[in-house]
Design a protein around this motif. Structure first.
Motif, mmCIF file in Angstrom:
data_model
loop_
_atom_site.group_PDB
_atom_site.id
_atom_site.type_symbol
_atom_site.label_atom_id
_atom_site.label_comp_id
_atom_site.label_asym_id
_atom_site.label_seq_id
_atom_site.Cartn_x
_atom_site.Cartn_y
_atom_site.Cartn_z
ATOM 1 N N LEU A 71 0.809 -1.227 0.000
ATOM 2 C CA LEU A 71 0.000 0.000 0.000
ATOM 3 C C LEU A 71 0.838 1.270 0.000
ATOM 4 O O LEU A 71 0.310 2.363 -0.187
ATOM 5 C CB LEU A 71 -0.891 0.032 1.244
ATOM 6 C CG LEU A 71 -1.892 -1.088 1.433
ATOM 7 C CD1 LEU A 71 -2.608 -0.903 2.763
ATOM 8 C CD2 LEU A 71 -2.902 -1.119 0.292
ATOM 9 N N ASN A 72 2.132 1.097 0.302
ATOM 10 C CA ASN A 72 3.003 2.252 0.471
ATOM 11 C C ASN A 72 2.516 3.160 1.612
ATOM 12 O O ASN A 72 2.339 4.363 1.453
ATOM 13 C CB ASN A 72 3.105 3.025 -0.856
ATOM 14 C CG ASN A 72 4.289 3.971 -0.871
ATOM 15 O OD1 ASN A 72 5.228 3.804 -0.080
ATOM 16 N ND2 ASN A 72 4.244 4.971 -1.742
ATOM 17 N N LEU A 73 2.282 2.531 2.744
ATOM 18 C CA LEU A 73 1.794 3.232 3.935
ATOM 19 C C LEU A 73 2.560 2.723 5.158
ATOM 20 O O LEU A 73 3.060 1.600 5.160
ATOM 21 C CB LEU A 73 0.317 2.932 4.164
ATOM 22 C CG LEU A 73 -0.741 3.795 3.490
ATOM 23 C CD1 LEU A 73 -2.119 3.268 3.848
ATOM 24 C CD2 LEU A 73 -0.619 5.262 3.899
ATOM 25 N N ASN A 74 2.601 3.526 6.188
ATOM 26 C CA ASN A 74 3.188 3.137 7.468
ATOM 27 C C ASN A 74 2.549 1.833 7.994
ATOM 28 O O ASN A 74 1.330 1.731 8.057
ATOM 29 C CB ASN A 74 2.917 4.291 8.455
ATOM 30 C CG ASN A 74 3.593 4.099 9.789
ATOM 31 O OD1 ASN A 74 3.939 2.983 10.185
ATOM 32 N ND2 ASN A 74 3.781 5.198 10.491
ATOM 33 N N ILE A 250 1.412 -16.399 3.160
ATOM 34 C CA ILE A 250 1.217 -16.092 1.729
ATOM 35 C C ILE A 250 1.419 -14.605 1.440
ATOM 36 O O ILE A 250 1.732 -14.236 0.311
ATOM 37 C CB ILE A 250 -0.161 -16.544 1.157
ATOM 38 C CG1 ILE A 250 -1.324 -15.869 1.870
ATOM 39 C CG2 ILE A 250 -0.294 -18.053 1.167
ATOM 40 C CD1 ILE A 250 -2.668 -16.122 1.173
ATOM 41 N N CYS A 251 1.290 -13.778 2.475
ATOM 42 C CA CYS A 251 1.473 -12.333 2.260
ATOM 43 C C CYS A 251 2.899 -11.955 1.919
ATOM 44 O O CYS A 251 3.160 -10.837 1.465
ATOM 45 C CB CYS A 251 1.021 -11.558 3.489
ATOM 46 S SG CYS A 251 -0.751 -11.516 3.561
ATOM 47 N N LYS A 252 3.834 -12.866 2.131
ATOM 48 C CA LYS A 252 5.198 -12.613 1.698
ATOM 49 C C LYS A 252 5.264 -12.587 0.172
ATOM 50 O O LYS A 252 6.202 -12.063 -0.414
ATOM 51 C CB LYS A 252 6.146 -13.703 2.224
ATOM 52 C CG LYS A 252 6.350 -13.601 3.709
ATOM 53 C CD LYS A 252 7.162 -14.678 4.423
ATOM 54 C CE LYS A 252 7.947 -15.712 3.707
ATOM 55 N NZ LYS A 252 8.278 -16.860 4.616
ATOM 56 N N TYR A 253 4.286 -13.208 -0.490
ATOM 57 C CA TYR A 253 4.389 -13.425 -1.930
ATOM 58 C C TYR A 253 3.280 -12.786 -2.764
ATOM 59 O O TYR A 253 3.557 -12.180 -3.792
ATOM 60 C CB TYR A 253 4.414 -14.936 -2.222
ATOM 61 C CG TYR A 253 5.456 -15.664 -1.425
ATOM 62 C CD1 TYR A 253 6.813 -15.535 -1.745
ATOM 63 C CD2 TYR A 253 5.120 -16.453 -0.325
ATOM 64 C CE1 TYR A 253 7.795 -16.183 -1.004
ATOM 65 C CE2 TYR A 253 6.094 -17.100 0.426
ATOM 66 C CZ TYR A 253 7.421 -16.967 0.083
ATOM 67 O OH TYR A 253 8.380 -17.598 0.813
ATOM 68 N N ILE A 254 2.035 -12.954 -2.341
ATOM 69 C CA ILE A 254 0.931 -12.645 -3.267
ATOM 70 C C ILE A 254 0.874 -11.179 -3.684
ATOM 71 O O ILE A 254 0.544 -10.880 -4.821
ATOM 72 C CB ILE A 254 -0.444 -13.081 -2.711
ATOM 73 C CG1 ILE A 254 -0.712 -12.472 -1.330
ATOM 74 C CG2 ILE A 254 -0.549 -14.594 -2.672
ATOM 75 C CD1 ILE A 254 -2.116 -12.754 -0.807
ATOM 76 N N PHE A 255 1.235 -10.270 -2.780
ATOM 77 C CA PHE A 255 1.151 -8.850 -3.148
ATOM 78 C C PHE A 255 2.176 -8.476 -4.216
ATOM 79 O O PHE A 255 2.068 -7.443 -4.866
ATOM 80 C CB PHE A 255 1.344 -7.957 -1.921
ATOM 81 C CG PHE A 255 0.257 -8.111 -0.898
ATOM 82 C CD1 PHE A 255 -1.073 -7.932 -1.250
ATOM 83 C CD2 PHE A 255 0.559 -8.429 0.417
ATOM 84 C CE1 PHE A 255 -2.092 -8.059 -0.309
ATOM 85 C CE2 PHE A 255 -0.449 -8.559 1.364
ATOM 86 C CZ PHE A 255 -1.770 -8.379 1.002
#
Lengths: 356, 356
Positions: A71-74, A250-255
């Motif tokens: 998201l490019n957010l903190n 999975i969040c290490k990869y899918i985004f």
């Protein structure tokens, strides 16, 4: 109060199969899920299994950082949840005051509010389900926070909500936007309010992850806000370890699977056009324009219960009876946009029942 | 109120690694998990992934039936949850009245009660952490429901709670028993209250699944009661789809893996004996007898903070500082029972620090 089992959600396929004793494969148009999966998902899940021999990080630091890069957010603005639904329920636990809901919309907002003893003001979307700023302004003193779904479920239309956000900021009201279906929108950057999170501390956004990535059973969603009080209060009442190791992993990869994300958006844009064109050729129904992966249909003949039963029994197709959305009635059904050959089956079946 | 991040649970391995900037593999004795996994688990997880393309059954009918076969109880008595923790929080949402907690015990009971604005009466276990029936009877008019953990965390001792159950029934009080660690007890049938569920409607039992099966990150637990009001109220407030497809799916198999269940119980019986014998040979500590997969230790030299830091920094071993359990102090630590070679590393390290 209605219990969980009688909510009348889509995704009641198990109950329908038992009720009508159907053993064959049912084509499920009642829940709105990406029919495609990201690549290498088996591999990521087996890696998640290896991690599952310990508890997930109670703070979900890496998970939040992976979302924050996307998201490019903190990362401190992000609260992960067991699907968007945990976030909806958490919002209701921490917000104090009166809630306005823009109907017709997803029924869990109301249920979560009722469970948490929150007073509800029912407001309604205007013509073609557009946000009616004037009506909201007229009622502005009657609520403290407002829930809006964008793109809206069940109508499917996406809207530019910046004016609404500004109005609510001016009156010191909090705006909660459920962007569960935003990722399916082709030009979602234009409509998603994520870009305003830094600037507007009265904004809280709810996002689903696993729905867009075609894996709703993996259960992941999150909330975003730069409002430090809300974030702090959420962590104060958050139940531990609600996000499982598979979702965490999975969040290490899918985004980072840009190709899948792009392809999905393109697919839905094309498929929505196809379906709307075909549906418009069927007599006795009216389809509403949509920007996301489902379509609201108004029946000019029969009613939603009849059509749901008929499609299920005769055609093995499950649709969403949309009559229980506040502001709709038994003239409304909702169908998902699925794979082309599946969509064709639905259209043929609908044409057969409704007349050419 | 303490937020989730500062609860001082075990399983704070991620936070410890960041704090001390340790990159090596840490041996985690702070959370109490079976170090072995059931067979074919990769296969069941990949099958679960296939199911995850749709939402789990909102009623979890098959899941409840699989648990009910394992327990030989009516499936309607079972409410599934995202780990035992969801059940603990749900109990607090539906029970109305004053809560008594038998300390020292798991801190989530208190946190869940505080979040739900429930008044708490702190009672204490007696000598050697045994239930003190007289003290409970003396306070019987001061509470409406009582939370007890059996085997108790952090003391590890299992108890026969039938007399307590009868006392509470006589006074129309509800008894909530957290049997999260019961499966690790060798002769658990003797102590588990599951056999009284049909007879006592004032009984509510909390069970963990994935902890015993070595997969806490998969997240599954459940509640059991024959009390129709409690069950009904739980479904009334239950959040949807909290149990993921992997957890839903492995239940088709793991409860039937009798060999794994038997082996695990035998393993822990032998390993507990080994560890207690070795620990008793170390100077300046006192180990409490345990019936489950962790051991409470009283330090007669140094304190829990010092030992935790020393073991982590010098030996790469994480233990549970038990000083924040109500009724304990900085003389107490808790360690899990793990694999033999890991247990040997802990014992050697403790001996080095504490003196022979």
């Amino acid at each position: 109060m209605k219990d969980l089992v009688n909510l009348g959600h889509g995704a009641d396929i198990d109950q329908m199969i038992i009720k009508y004793n159907k053993s064959e494969n049912i084509l499920d148009f009642s829940s709105n899920i990406n029919p495609y999966k990201p690549k290498n998902i088996e591999e990521y899940v087996l890696e998640g299994l290896k991690n599952s021999i310990k508890y997930p990080d109670i703070e979900y630091l890496n998970l939040r950082k992976n979302i924050s890069s996307y998201l490019n957010l903190n990362y401190e603005y992000i609260v992960p949840g067991n699907g968007a639904s945990e976030i909806i329920y958490m919002v209701m636990k921490v917000l104090d005051g009166r809630l306005a809901i823009l109907n017709p919309t997803f029924s869990e907002y109301e249920r979560a509010a009722v469970i948490n003893n929150i007073d509800i003001l029912d407001l309604y979307l205007g013509e073609d389900f557009k946000v009616d700023i004037e009506s909201i302004e007229k009622n502005i003193d009657k609520f403290d926070f407002l829930f809006v779904c964008n793109p809206n479920n069940p109508s499917g239309n996406v809207q530019d909500l910046l004016k609404l956000l500004e109005l609510l900021q001016k009156h010191e009201k909090i705006m909660i936007v459920d962007e569960t279906f935003m990722e399916f929108v082709n030009n979602s950057d234009e409509y998603s309010l994520v870009k305003y999170v830094n600037e507007y501390s009265n904004l809280f956004i709810i996002k689903a992850v696993t729905k867009f990535f075609g894996l709703p059973g993996v259960r992941l969603g999150y909330g975003i806000t730069s409002n430090k009080d809300i974030i702090h209060n959420m962590w104060s009442i958050k139940e531990p370890w609600t996000v499982n190791s598979f979702a965490e992993n999975i969040c290490k990869y899918i985004f980072k699977d840009i190709e899948y994300i792009r392809k999905t958006k393109d697919y839905f844009e094309e498929e929505i056009n196809y379906m709307l064109k075909e549906l418009n050729n069927i007599d006795n129904i009216k389809s509403f324009n949509t920007n996301t992966n489902f379509i609201l249909i108004k029946l000019e003949k029969y009613d939603s219960h009849y059509i749901k039963e008929k499609l299920f029994i005769n055609k093995g197709i499950l649709i969403r009876d949309a009559s229980n959305f506040k502001g709709l009635d038994e003239k409304y059904i909702r169908v998902a946009v699925k794979k082309r050959e599946e969509n064709e089956r639905l259209i043929t079946a609908l044409r057969e029942i409704m007349g050419v």
